[in-house]
Design an enzyme around this catalytic site. Structure first.
Site, PDB file in Angstrom:
ATOM      1  N   SER A   1      40.534  40.986  40.468  1.00 15.27           N
ATOM      2  CA  SER A   1      41.893  40.750  40.275  1.00 15.27           C
ATOM      3  C   SER A   1      41.891  39.816  39.081  1.00 15.27           C
ATOM      4  O   SER A   1      41.035  39.058  38.718  1.00 15.27           O
ATOM      5  CB  SER A   1      42.396  40.206  41.173  1.00 15.27           C
ATOM      6  OG  SER A   1      43.819  39.751  41.117  1.00 15.27           O
TER       7      SER A   1
ATOM      8  N   TYR B   1      43.390  35.297  48.839  1.00 11.22           N
ATOM      9  CA  TYR B   1      43.003  36.107  48.176  1.00 11.22           C
ATOM     10  C   TYR B   1      42.083  35.772  47.007  1.00 11.22           C
ATOM     11  O   TYR B   1      41.342  36.686  46.653  1.00 11.22           O
ATOM     12  CB  TYR B   1      44.434  36.767  47.630  1.00 11.22           C
ATOM     13  CG  TYR B   1      44.269  37.856  46.847  1.00 11.22           C
ATOM     14  CD1 TYR B   1      44.273  39.159  47.217  1.00 11.22           C
ATOM     15  CD2 TYR B   1      44.487  37.831  45.389  1.00 11.22           C
ATOM     16  CE1 TYR B   1      44.105  40.318  46.445  1.00 11.22           C
ATOM     17  CE2 TYR B   1      44.640  38.979  44.554  1.00 11.22           C
ATOM     18  CZ  TYR B   1      44.517  39.995  45.134  1.00 11.22           C
ATOM     19  OH  TYR B   1      44.624  41.175  44.238  1.00 11.22           O
TER      20      TYR B   1
END
Length: 169
Positions: free
Chosen positions: A128, A141
């Site tokens: 990501s 995350y």
């Protein structure tokens, strides 16, 4: 859904025979149907990538039919938001189990056959933008995706002798 479905469709357009896996049986079936309706080939297996035994069992089913994958895409992931002091340990474990350990489980289950086959291959791990820039609202995350990036870089060096590339996207 999302990135996984788009990736599967792109591989199908290039003529790949796909082995699709997801925890969501309905989404998995819909994606496979879309691939088949466009003339592609797809097999489906329901699996929770957080469960190492389930991933090994899935790999065994795939390896009963084919010797090894050419390309492994580890894409399963879950998001999590909340500042550090507001995030429970249960959330930490759940996110890490899917986002990081799911990648580890996939690599452990499928890479040995790729190496044994001796014809190279490629592993794609979904990281990501959070792998590079951590937001204060997403510590869990970001940590999971930083770990996927680090794992991918290490794995790339490790697998280079086997002509197996590793990418983090």
């Amino acid at each position: 859904s999302g990135i996984g479905q788009a990736t599967a469709m792109a591989f199908a357009r290039e003529g790949a025979h796909l082995w699709l896996s997801d925890l969501n049986e309905q989404g998995l079936s819909e994606t496979a149907d879309m691939i088949r309706q466009s003339g592609g080939s797809a097999q489906t297996l329901t699996c929770d990538v957080a469960d190492a035994d389930a991933v090994q069992a899935m790999a065994a089913k795939v390896h009963e039919k084919i010797g090894a994958l050419d390309i492994l895409v580890n894409n399963a992931g879950i998001g999590s938001a909340g500042r550090f002091l507001d995030v429970s340990l249960d959330t930490w474990h759940k996110v890490m189990d899917v986002n990081l350990m799911g990648v580890v489980h996939g690599c452990q289950a499928f890479l040995p056959a790729m190496v044994k086959r001796g014809q190279g291959g490629h592993v794609v791990n979904t990281a990501s933008a959070a792998s590079f820039l951590a937001s204060p609202e997403m510590p869990v995350y970001a940590a999971s995706k930083f770990a996927v990036l680090g794992l991918s870089e290490s794995l790339r060096a490790d697998m280079a002798n086997h002509d197996i590339g590793v990418s983090a996207i």
